[in-house]
Design a protein around this motif. Structure first.
Motif, mmCIF file in Angstrom:
data_model
loop_
_atom_site.group_PDB
_atom_site.id
_atom_site.type_symbol
_atom_site.label_atom_id
_atom_site.label_comp_id
_atom_site.label_asym_id
_atom_site.label_seq_id
_atom_site.Cartn_x
_atom_site.Cartn_y
_atom_site.Cartn_z
ATOM 1 N N ALA A 148 1.237 -1.444 -0.520
ATOM 2 C CA ALA A 148 0.263 0.456 -0.195
ATOM 3 C C ALA A 148 1.084 0.952 0.419
ATOM 4 C CB ALA A 148 -0.724 -0.271 1.220
ATOM 5 N N ILE A 149 2.007 1.194 0.570
ATOM 6 C CA ILE A 149 2.882 2.085 0.745
ATOM 7 C C ILE A 149 3.769 2.377 -0.951
ATOM 8 C CG2 ILE A 149 4.716 3.297 2.182
ATOM 9 C CD1 ILE A 149 3.847 1.834 4.472
ATOM 10 N N ARG A 150 4.289 1.852 -0.869
ATOM 11 C CA ARG A 150 4.746 1.672 -2.680
ATOM 12 C C ARG A 150 4.049 2.277 -3.573
ATOM 13 N NH1 ARG A 150 6.784 -2.221 -6.245
ATOM 14 N NH2 ARG A 150 5.187 -4.322 -5.310
ATOM 15 N N LEU A 151 3.048 1.278 -3.461
ATOM 16 C CA LEU A 151 2.552 1.935 -4.497
ATOM 17 C C LEU A 151 1.227 3.093 -4.279
ATOM 18 C CD1 LEU A 151 -0.769 -0.723 -5.070
ATOM 19 C CD2 LEU A 151 1.520 -0.491 -6.542
ATOM 20 N N GLY A 152 1.659 3.667 -3.458
ATOM 21 C CA GLY A 152 1.563 5.173 -3.591
ATOM 22 C C GLY A 152 -0.347 5.421 -3.376
ATOM 23 N N THR A 153 -1.245 4.612 -2.766
ATOM 24 C CA THR A 153 -2.517 4.437 -2.560
ATOM 25 C C THR A 153 -2.554 5.784 -1.134
ATOM 26 O OG1 THR A 153 -1.881 2.428 -1.165
ATOM 27 C CG2 THR A 153 -2.366 2.198 -3.540
ATOM 28 N N THR A 154 -3.804 5.996 -1.198
ATOM 29 C CA THR A 154 -4.517 7.396 -0.181
ATOM 30 C C THR A 154 -5.188 7.026 0.022
ATOM 31 O OG1 THR A 154 -4.947 9.456 0.241
ATOM 32 C CG2 THR A 154 -5.082 8.596 -2.454
ATOM 33 N N GLY A 155 -5.801 7.464 1.228
ATOM 34 C CA GLY A 155 -7.396 7.535 1.424
ATOM 35 C C GLY A 155 -7.822 6.174 2.206
ATOM 36 N N SER A 156 -8.825 5.870 2.179
ATOM 37 C CA SER A 156 -9.554 4.340 2.968
ATOM 38 C C SER A 156 -8.509 2.965 2.368
ATOM 39 C CB SER A 156 -11.278 4.429 2.551
ATOM 40 O OG SER A 156 -10.981 4.328 1.135
ATOM 41 N N VAL A 157 -8.057 2.588 1.287
ATOM 42 C CA VAL A 157 -7.998 2.158 0.633
ATOM 43 C C VAL A 157 -5.978 1.967 2.048
ATOM 44 C CG1 VAL A 157 -6.264 1.015 -0.710
ATOM 45 C CG2 VAL A 157 -8.003 1.776 -1.753
ATOM 46 N N LEU A 158 -5.640 2.971 2.467
ATOM 47 C CA LEU A 158 -4.308 3.052 2.744
ATOM 48 C C LEU A 158 -4.519 3.086 3.675
ATOM 49 C CD1 LEU A 158 -1.377 3.975 2.597
ATOM 50 C CD2 LEU A 158 -2.341 6.380 2.790
ATOM 51 N N ARG A 159 -6.089 3.243 4.590
ATOM 52 C CA ARG A 159 -6.252 3.039 6.452
ATOM 53 C C ARG A 159 -6.940 1.749 6.853
ATOM 54 N NH1 ARG A 159 -9.477 7.425 7.163
ATOM 55 N NH2 ARG A 159 -9.268 8.988 5.208
ATOM 56 N N ALA A 160 -7.411 0.825 5.757
ATOM 57 C CA ALA A 160 -7.533 -0.704 5.774
ATOM 58 C C ALA A 160 -6.390 -1.459 5.504
ATOM 59 C CB ALA A 160 -8.952 -0.811 4.196
ATOM 60 N N SER A 161 -5.467 -1.159 4.950
ATOM 61 C CA SER A 161 -4.098 -2.004 4.800
ATOM 62 C C SER A 161 -3.279 -0.726 6.488
ATOM 63 C CB SER A 161 -3.466 -1.978 3.707
ATOM 64 O OG SER A 161 -3.783 -2.168 2.438
ATOM 65 N N GLY A 162 -3.607 -1.137 6.992
ATOM 66 C CA GLY A 162 -3.141 -0.368 8.514
ATOM 67 C C GLY A 162 -2.175 0.879 8.167
ATOM 68 N N VAL A 163 -1.836 1.908 7.467
ATOM 69 C CA VAL A 163 -1.215 2.994 7.414
ATOM 70 C C VAL A 163 -2.256 4.822 7.936
ATOM 71 C CG1 VAL A 163 0.143 4.224 5.942
ATOM 72 C CG2 VAL A 163 -0.069 2.055 5.500
ATOM 73 N N ASP A 164 -1.752 4.423 9.487
ATOM 74 C CA ASP A 164 -2.283 5.480 9.822
ATOM 75 C C ASP A 164 -1.931 6.900 9.285
ATOM 76 O OD1 ASP A 164 -2.949 6.720 13.251
ATOM 77 O OD2 ASP A 164 -4.135 7.060 11.783
ATOM 78 N N TYR A 165 -2.443 7.594 7.609
ATOM 79 C CA TYR A 165 -2.542 8.731 7.466
ATOM 80 C C TYR A 165 -3.458 8.961 7.036
ATOM 81 C CZ TYR A 165 0.394 12.184 4.744
ATOM 82 O OH TYR A 165 0.985 12.823 4.639
ATOM 83 N N ASP A 166 -3.639 10.539 7.883
ATOM 84 C CA ASP A 166 -5.058 11.338 6.994
ATOM 85 C C ASP A 166 -4.305 12.531 7.227
ATOM 86 O OD1 ASP A 166 -7.638 13.199 7.002
ATOM 87 O OD2 ASP A 166 -8.770 11.384 8.287
ATOM 88 N N VAL A 167 -4.701 13.513 6.021
ATOM 89 C CA VAL A 167 -4.344 14.556 6.342
ATOM 90 C C VAL A 167 -4.738 15.695 6.689
ATOM 91 C CG1 VAL A 167 -3.576 16.583 4.400
ATOM 92 C CG2 VAL A 167 -4.453 14.179 3.166
ATOM 93 N N ARG A 168 -6.406 15.140 7.732
ATOM 94 C CA ARG A 168 -7.105 16.540 8.341
ATOM 95 C C ARG A 168 -6.209 16.334 9.753
ATOM 96 N NH1 ARG A 168 -12.345 13.824 8.382
ATOM 97 N NH2 ARG A 168 -11.544 11.582 8.352
ATOM 98 N N ILE A 169 -5.393 15.157 10.274
ATOM 99 C CA ILE A 169 -4.400 15.201 11.036
ATOM 100 C C ILE A 169 -2.980 15.853 11.263
ATOM 101 C CG2 ILE A 169 -4.136 13.592 13.016
ATOM 102 C CD1 ILE A 169 -6.502 12.104 12.323
ATOM 103 N N LYS A 170 -2.751 14.935 9.981
ATOM 104 C CA LYS A 170 -0.795 15.114 9.130
ATOM 105 C C LYS A 170 -1.021 16.445 9.690
ATOM 106 C CE LYS A 170 -0.229 11.101 10.634
ATOM 107 N NZ LYS A 170 0.729 10.376 11.460
ATOM 108 N N GLU A 171 -1.646 17.374 8.267
ATOM 109 C CA GLU A 171 -1.374 18.463 7.905
ATOM 110 C C GLU A 171 -2.805 19.455 7.541
ATOM 111 O OE1 GLU A 171 -0.242 18.291 3.858
ATOM 112 O OE2 GLU A 171 0.396 20.719 3.790
ATOM 113 N N PRO A 172 -2.748 19.852 9.533
ATOM 114 C CA PRO A 172 -4.870 20.659 9.583
ATOM 115 C C PRO A 172 -4.387 21.843 8.734
ATOM 116 C CG PRO A 172 -3.439 19.433 11.295
ATOM 117 C CD PRO A 172 -2.400 19.761 10.250
#
Lengths: 191, 383, 458
Positions: free
Chosen positions: B227-251
């Motif tokens: 998921a990280i290598r393919l550069g996916t984002t959003g719900s696809v990324l968070r369903a694979s265990g990566v905690d990344y949400d732009v609202r929190i990381k870069e508010p």
């Protein structure tokens, strides 16, 4: 606040100006400068700094060295994926610019940073996509996520990416025989 | 016979010769298909297993970026929201933030809160639509009717605020176009509470449904590294265990003053990818309630712009968390009222790379479940 | 009919009436009456009360009050009535039409909408008629490369097989079944085994990719669920010792078999859903993957015929479930719902003084009794129920139970998504056969323990 982040990244405030009142630019934020320096120290004359702003940095690379710089960034810095690839047409400079935006998912101190990796390729008046001098090495082996983005830049601007496994059209129809659309010579109807 | 076919005359550019194998059947899950959305997927199957999947987007390509170069920053707004008509606030958000950075204007506080509220409402509207189509792809007609019906509650709210059900064109650089009506806070709170009660029922009929679980668990598994290598984002990324949400990381706007949680699931299969947007919707209801409380009761909702706003020789790249993932807008300006280059970096296009990667080796029966679970909106990917 | 009506002119109106009357009379005299004469010439005529019933005698008797009832009764017990109206095609088609309407309404209420609403004054009752008219008026499109004889024949074959299935179902006591076979259940299995063939023929003859995939999937589904279907019913056969469907119902006069064979009932219900291609097993018509599966190339009335056959099959399967597991038509006889004295003594009608001069008896509609004197026998206490009473109450119980089973068949449509092909085959070949064998062992155990069955306690 996020549920799994430990400490926010360190923010650098510009130091107060103690020099005579001529216009000096505030020094660049320290955290961003640190990883940019890592790159510029490695490749001294092929890389120049575009800008270093808070959370956004840009380096301009010569097109022969872009693959090596990308490999260096992939191996040594926490940037692990490319968010988008932008192609820009500069007809006055007779060049086409390609900008890769890189981001980081693994390192939480880098989650706000976006590094823009920019190159330029020469541009020809009558483009023959795939067979003229607008060629760049493909960064797909380093950053897998650029595969479809590079295909789009190929069809929209005519930049051929060498080493890309499947360099064909993505969005345009198969029988498009006109100029690549995002070039400035291609005019919209009526504008 | 699989011998190489040599073309005898010059092929027009862009066309290819394909050699046909007896064993492999090429299916055109084309735009005229109830299971494909506005896109074509050329699928090669060997019996029941997919050998190769080649997505062919571009059927709704409109040339948004080219059009943006000949319109100024204000007249760009109505056409830039068209890639996702029901999530229009979130598509315009990075553009509007970018233009504000370029021109150098401050947005008033009340406008920021209104923006956050409408952006979250739009996120819910989009996710309901996506969930409805996901239900019908799996053959569950009730799951098509319920989200489509509950969505009307929120569309009514947006109509009260902006005047249009979809394609609101509500955000402008400097704030929002007009103020919310007088009793908006009470009506919005009531409807959001009822909406939350309704969507909690989806757990019984859909997410705890044993047939759905048997069909989508362990299909289309995307590991964390991929998921990280393919550069996916959003719900696809968070369903694979990566905690990344732009609202929190870069508010952006007032998200740093609100209490936002992300939902992360570890399994990375279609079931997790279909559950995360629903959990996000429940989270959005909380955000809307907090924002309604904290919103300043009066204040201007727009900073007045000079006519023909323009930036200097500058470049800006802003990101926002839309209903599908992180949407970005890269603007290069050259001291003119029109942008020199505008690039929309949309999450559907970024997630598209996962489609051929996941479909290889998958059963044909799993194709709709995997394909639509990638939270892919074809119109947005084509721009 | 989107023409704006022209202004009314009396001359045109009279002309229209005269034209219609002229053509109707012409066609009836020139073609209709000879056709009727030919049919009557070739048909074997019944004998009533010792007189051969020709057409003219029938018309004469129709207006004679004492002879009306024997005439109608002769008609009721003829073969044609049995095939066409009750318990054959007409009855099944009526229940099928009701099923379609109830399905659409019930599903709509489940999904927060209204369903058919405008066609017909109350709640869209006439929607089905409207849909039927629409399908008849549509153009039938045949793909150019399709195998034309097979393609045309496929829907007709489908309806024919479904009607054959309906023909084997006994509906009421007294032999009310179109085809009374001694091996009725075996005939049912044979007819059910015919459906996959028709499906794959119609899919293959359409000569296109999506019907092909749909037909293969339908074949896999139907074939893999036939074995559990047959096995689950064998438990009841072991317990009753007969294959005749009417006798199976008779053996349930005290208790339905579902009490002893619950596993068999569940297995049969699941395989029934699969044979009918209902959600969650509607793979062959999976809309989001293969457009409409093996029905893709059918349009217009061919599609209408396939839908009709499909719902006839639904009724027949539900009726089979009711017959074998729920007791068919057994139930307390409650027809006519009147006091016992009114039936045996009759209602006295007084004159203005108060003396009863007329007694009206309500013996339970002698129309449906086999023997006209049965009601007399019932009055005298020799016969408990006349065959007419048994008939009507039996039919009512049968219809109620069938409607209940149909309701449970329709319900999963709103609740479940579609199942995947390999999961379906796994269920059909492993789990259901296992459960069906468990069921058979239970039946064998009950028989050998002497509890039920020939020579058992119960």
């Amino acid at each position: 606040m996020s549920t799994s982040e430990t400490t926010p990244p360190p923010k650098a405030t510009p130091p107060p100006k103690a020099t005579p009142p001529e216009k000096t630019e505030p020094p660049a934020p320290a955290f961003e400068k640190s990883y940019i320096d890592q790159i510029t120290n490695q490749f001294t004359d092929d890389v120049e700094i575009g800008y270093i702003k808070e959370n956004r940095t840009r380096i301009n690379v010569k097109k022969e060295k872009i693959a090596d710089v990308a490999k260096f960034i992939k191996d040594n810095t926490p940037f692990d994926h490319a968010e988008s690839v932008t192609g820009v047409d500069f007809p006055e400079d007779k060049e086409i610019g390609v900008i890769y935006h890189l981001g980081s998912y693994t390192d939480s101190t880098y989650s706000k940073q976006v590094l823009a990796l920019a190159t330029r390729v020469p541009r020809e008046e009558n483009p023959n996509p795939g067979n003229d001098s607008t060629k760049l090495p493909s960064l797909r082996d380093m950053f897998y996520s650029v595969e479809f983005h590079e295909r789009e830049v190929f069809e929209m601007l005519g930049v051929y990416f060498e080493g890309h496994p499947d360099n064909r059209r993505l969005l345009l129809p198969e029988d498009w025989a006109d100029l690549p659309p995002l070039r400035k010579d291609f005019r919209n109807k009526g504008r | 016979m699989t011998e190489q076919v040599i073309p005898t005359k010059q092929m027009p550019p862009g066309l290819q010769v394909e050699n046909v194998d007896d064993r492999i059947m090429t299916l055109n899950v084309g735009p005229q298909h109830p299971g494909s959305g506005h896109m074509r997927i050329i699928v090669k199957i060997d019996g029941d297993y997919i050998v190769d999947a080649d997505p062919d987007p571009g059927y709704v390509h409109r040339g948004e970026e080219k059009m943006a170069e000949s319109r100024n920053y204000i007249t760009n707004i109505p056409h830039l929201e068209r890639p996702v008509i029901h999530d229009s606030c979130n598509i315009l958000y990075p553009y509007v933030l970018g233009v504000e950075d370029l021109v150098g204007i401050e947005v008033p506080e009340r406008a920021k809160y209104v923006r956050v509220i409408t952006a979250e409402l739009n996120r819910c509207i989009y996710i309901q639509y996506w969930l409805a189509i996901y239900g019908i792809f799996l053959g569950h007609s009730t799951m098509f009717m319920w989200p489509a019906g509950d969505r009307e509650l929120l569309i009514d709210l947006m109509e009260k605020v902006t005047g249009a059900r979809v394609t609101h064109a509500y955000f402008i650089p400097g704030g929002v176009r007009n103020d919310v009506p007088a009793n908006f806070e009470d009506v919005c709170l009531r409807q959001v509470n009822y909406f939350e009660k309704r969507i909690k029922e989806y757990a019984d009929i859909f997410y705890d449904n044993p047939i759905l679980k048997a069909r989508t668990e362990d299909t289309g598994v995307l590991s964390r590294e991929d998921a990280i290598r393919l550069g996916t984002t959003g719900s696809v990324l968070r369903a694979s265990g990566v905690d990344y949400d732009v609202r929190i990381k870069e508010p952006y706007d007032v998200y740093d003053e609100l209490d936002v949680h992300t939902n992360v699931l570890k399994s990375g299969d279609s079931y997790a990818r279909s559950k995360i947007p629903w959990l996000d919707m429940l989270e959005s209801c909380n955000i809307i309630r907090q924002a309604l409380e904290k919103m300043p009761k009066s204040g201007s909702i727009r900073t007045k712009l000079k006519p023909n706003p323009k930036g200097g020789e500058d470049e800006v790249y802003r990101r926002v968390e839309s209903g599908r993932g992180s949407a970005g807008c890269h603007i290069i300006s050259k001291s003119k009222p029109e942008p020199y280059r505008l690039k929309l970096s949309v999450s559907s296009f970024r997630n598209l790379i996962a489609l051929p990667y996941l479909l290889k080796g998958e059963k044909l029966g799993n194709m709709p479940a995997v394909y639509w679970s990638l939270n892919y909106w074809p119109v947005e990917a084509d721009r | 009919m989107s023409v704006i009506a022209p202004k009314f002119r009396l001359g045109y109106f009279l002309k229209a009436i005269f034209d219609n009357a002229f053509w109707i009379l012409t066609l009836v005299t020139l073609a209709g009456i000879p056709a009727i004469q030919i049919a009557l010439f070739l048909m074997p005529l019944p004998v009533i009360d010792g007189e051969l019933l020709t057409a003219f005698l029938a018309f004469t008797w129709l207006f004679n009050p004492t002879m009306q009832i024997p005439l109608i009764k002769a008609l009721l017990y003829s073969d044609l009535f049995r095939i066409a109206a009750f318990p054959g095609f007409g009855f099944a088609a009526l229940i099928a039409a009701g099923t379609i309407f109830v399905e659409r309404k019930m599903l709509a209420k489940l999904q927060l909408r209204v369903g058919p609403f405008y066609c017909g004054k109350i709640e869209g009752i006439l929607q089905l008629a409207g849909d039927g008219l629409k399908l008849i008026s549509k153009e039938i499109i045949i793909p150019a490369k399709a195998d034309k004889p097979l393609f045309w024949a496929a829907p007709v074959l489908f309806v024919g097989t479904a009607a054959a299935f309906v023909a084997l179902i006994p509906v009421a006591p007294g032999g009310w079944v179109v085809a009374d076979l001694d091996v009725g259940l075996l005939a049912v299995f044979a007819v059910i085994g015919f459906f996959p063939i028709i499906t794959i023929l119609s899919a293959w003859s359409a000569n296109s990719k999506f019907p092909f995939i749909g037909g293969i999937r339908a074949l896999h589904q139907m074939v893999s669920f036939e074995i559990p279907l047959i096995l689950s019913l064998l438990g009841v056969v072991i317990l009753t010792g007969t294959l005749n469907l009417s006798e199976i119902v008779e053996s349930q006069s005290n208790f339905p078999w579902i009490i002893f064979m619950p596993i068999g009932a569940i297995v049969f219900f699941t395989t029934m859903l699969a044979e009918l291609e209902r959600i969650p097993f509607d793979l062959p018509e999976a809309e989001s993957e293969i457009v409409a599966g093996w029905l893709t190339e059918f349009s217009g009335m061919m599609y209408g015929l396939v839908q009709l056959g499909s719902y006839l099959k639904l009724y027949a399967f539900a009726a089979l479930f009711v017959i074998i597991f729920l007791g068919g038509w057994t139930g307390p006889v409650f027809w006519p719902p009147l006091d016992a004295e009114l039936i045996t003594e009759g209602v006295p009608i007084p004159n203005y003084v108060g003396d009863p001069i007329l007694t009206v008896a309500t013996p339970g509609l002698p129309l449906f009794d086999k023997d006209p004197n049965e009601w007399v026998q019932q009055q005298q206490g020799e016969l408990m129920y006349t065959s007419g009473q048994l008939l009507i109450s039996g039919v009512i119980w049968f219809v109620l139970k069938t409607v209940g089973v149909i309701f449970f068949i329709l319900l999963p449509r709103g609740v479940f998504p579609r199942i995947r092909l390999d999961m379906l085959l796994h269920i059909g070949w492993y789990k259901l056969i296992g459960l069906a064998f468990v069921n058979i062992f239970i039946a064998l155990g009950l028989v050998y323990a002497g509890v039920i069955g020939p020579g058992g306690i119960l």
